[in-house]
Design an enzyme around this catalytic site. Sequence first.
Site, PDB file in Angstrom:
ATOM      1  N   HIS A  10      40.792  84.691   2.009  1.00 50.61           N
ATOM      2  CA  HIS A  10      40.928  83.456   2.803  1.00 50.61           C
ATOM      3  C   HIS A  10      40.339  83.556   4.094  1.00 50.61           C
ATOM      4  CE1 HIS A  10      43.832  82.954  -0.472  1.00 50.61           C
ATOM      5  NE2 HIS A  10      44.090  84.285  -0.353  1.00 50.61           N
ATOM      6  N   GLU A  24      48.496  85.867   5.219  1.00 60.05           N
ATOM      7  CA  GLU A  24      47.696  86.894   4.322  1.00 60.05           C
ATOM      8  C   GLU A  24      46.207  87.095   4.947  1.00 60.05           C
ATOM      9  OE1 GLU A  24      45.741  86.886  -0.177  1.00 60.05           O
ATOM     10  OE2 GLU A  24      47.066  85.334   0.471  1.00 60.05           O
ATOM     11  N   HIS A  84      43.464  91.442  -0.594  1.00 54.76           N
ATOM     12  CA  HIS A  84      44.325  90.260  -0.624  1.00 54.76           C
ATOM     13  C   HIS A  84      45.879  90.733  -0.330  1.00 54.76           C
ATOM     14  CE1 HIS A  84      41.845  86.590  -2.060  1.00 54.76           C
ATOM     15  NE2 HIS A  84      41.156  87.690  -2.104  1.00 54.76           N
ATOM     16  N   GLU A 154      45.432  93.702  -4.313  1.00 55.11           N
ATOM     17  CA  GLU A 154      46.806  92.902  -3.776  1.00 55.11           C
ATOM     18  C   GLU A 154      47.636  94.067  -3.096  1.00 55.11           C
ATOM     19  OE1 GLU A 154      46.901  89.869  -3.650  1.00 55.11           O
ATOM     20  OE2 GLU A 154      46.257  88.836  -5.662  1.00 55.11           O
TER      21      GLU A 154
END
Length: 282
Positions: A10, A24, A84, A154
């Site tokens: 992101h 995040e 992430h 993740e």
Amino acid sequence: MAKVYLDPGHGGYDSGAVGCGKREADCALEIAKRVCALLPGKYFDCKMSRTSNHTPNDSDPSADLGRRAAEANAWGADVFVSIHLNAGGGHGVETYRSVAGGKSTTLAIDIQQAVQSTTGMPAHGEPVKIKIGDGGRDWICVIRETNMPACLVECGFIDNPTDMNGWNADKYAQGIYNGICKYFGITTAVPVTKPTLRYAPSSAAVRSDTTMDVTKPAGQSYTVKLTCAAGCPSVTAGNGAVVDITRTGVSGNAYFFKLTGKRRGAAGIFVGGKKIFVFKVV
């Protein structure tokens, strides 16, 4: 020397998932910076897709995914690790690999196991997963479009207080670092000192020795000197297909970046999200 491309997910206007008072994009960047600082210079060269919450494609986060994959390909990275945090109320950590398997699977397993070990977090379901898109190809862009073994880890569920209470970027970074070292067969117990690089906030004052446009033939380089008392500035190109940017040195508050022309075209050179000049390749 192995080239490791780290991709904190992101950034720009895309905060990623939000929960428990965290974003995040911020958490992923914290982890990536720490991993890059841990990787010993004797064995690794590290490049990050972003070093601040600005990207060359701030207004179009989806377009930036292709830029990241293309940049890693052009740099000749040996591995690509996207970082992430999850969302949706689950619990634990998981890592995605390529549907092609092979070295991507090995990289994903090494990182997943190491992250679970350093954080004490359980796996979320099957520890290593795939996401299949159209035609049986990888759904995740940065795995599908990269030429080297790639995975996406993740680091917990940002909307689950169980995962986020005591969440520690250092532990996740240590796990990813350990996994990368295991993949390359490097013993992490052998310390190689590398000073931690302090990054400047995007609002920090930066003085550039170059403010006029620069023109170079493809394949040739130009070095720009940036002076910033707050730390290393974030330098990005508006078009990563035209120019490659590599930090080459630090001297006190002075930071040196080498701009290398890749193909004909023009790219704005941005520092902390502000364009300072245009790099033209002829």
